[in-house]
Motif scaffolding. Structure first.
Motif, PDB file in Angstrom:
ATOM      1  N   SER A 149      34.148  89.275 109.938  1.00 20.20           N
ATOM      2  CA  SER A 149      35.182  89.380 109.065  1.00 20.20           C
ATOM      3  C   SER A 149      34.807  88.843 107.550  1.00 20.20           C
ATOM      4  CB  SER A 149      36.415  88.693 109.429  1.00 20.20           C
ATOM      5  OG  SER A 149      36.880  89.119 110.721  1.00 20.20           O
TER       6      SER A 149
ATOM      7  N   HIS B 199      40.831  90.834 107.547  1.00 12.93           N
ATOM      8  CA  HIS B 199      39.971  91.950 107.219  1.00 12.93           C
ATOM      9  C   HIS B 199      38.565  92.069 107.965  1.00 12.93           C
ATOM     10  CE1 HIS B 199      42.370  91.344 103.549  1.00 12.93           C
ATOM     11  NE2 HIS B 199      42.343  92.655 103.578  1.00 12.93           N
ATOM     12  N   PRO B 200      38.650  92.363 109.119  1.00 10.65           N
ATOM     13  CA  PRO B 200      37.627  92.574 110.088  1.00 10.65           C
ATOM     14  C   PRO B 200      36.771  93.587 109.612  1.00 10.65           C
ATOM     15  CG  PRO B 200      39.507  93.221 111.432  1.00 10.65           C
ATOM     16  CD  PRO B 200      39.944  92.822 110.048  1.00 10.65           C
TER      17      PRO B 200
END
Length: 91
Positions: free
Chosen positions: A27, A40-41
């Motif tokens: 991430s 937010h991977p």
């Protein structure tokens, strides 16, 4: 690698890493997502890379790092700069 695209007063920053380096999930975490690894991977793009895109205010600067499996933190080699432990991106 970082890619940028201006869209209506904001800058879309795409954070890009190779698909398998490092192995496992990664991430991008930073001041723009309150250092939340779930926000937010990086997702596979089908071209041998994986990426996450974040919309940030234009003309701003942000600290960030990558977080991989087993609590492995690392920096962006192609960042705009560094502020101690963190990478920096300018929009």
């Amino acid at each position: 690698m970082l890619e940028r695209k201006r869209v209506k007063g904001r800058t879309q920053v795409t954070f890009i890493l190779p698909e398998d380096t490092p192995g496992g999930p990664v991430s991008v975490v930073g001041d723009f997502n309150h250092w939340n690894p779930a926000a937010h991977p990086l997702e596979s793009r089908g071209d041998g890379t994986r990426a996450a895109t974040v919309a940030l205010p234009a003309h701003s600067a942000h600290s960030f790092r990558y977080l991989a499996a087993d609590d492995h933190w690392f920096d962006e080699e192609h960042a705009d700069g560094h502020d101690g432990l963190n990478s920096r991106v300018h929009t």
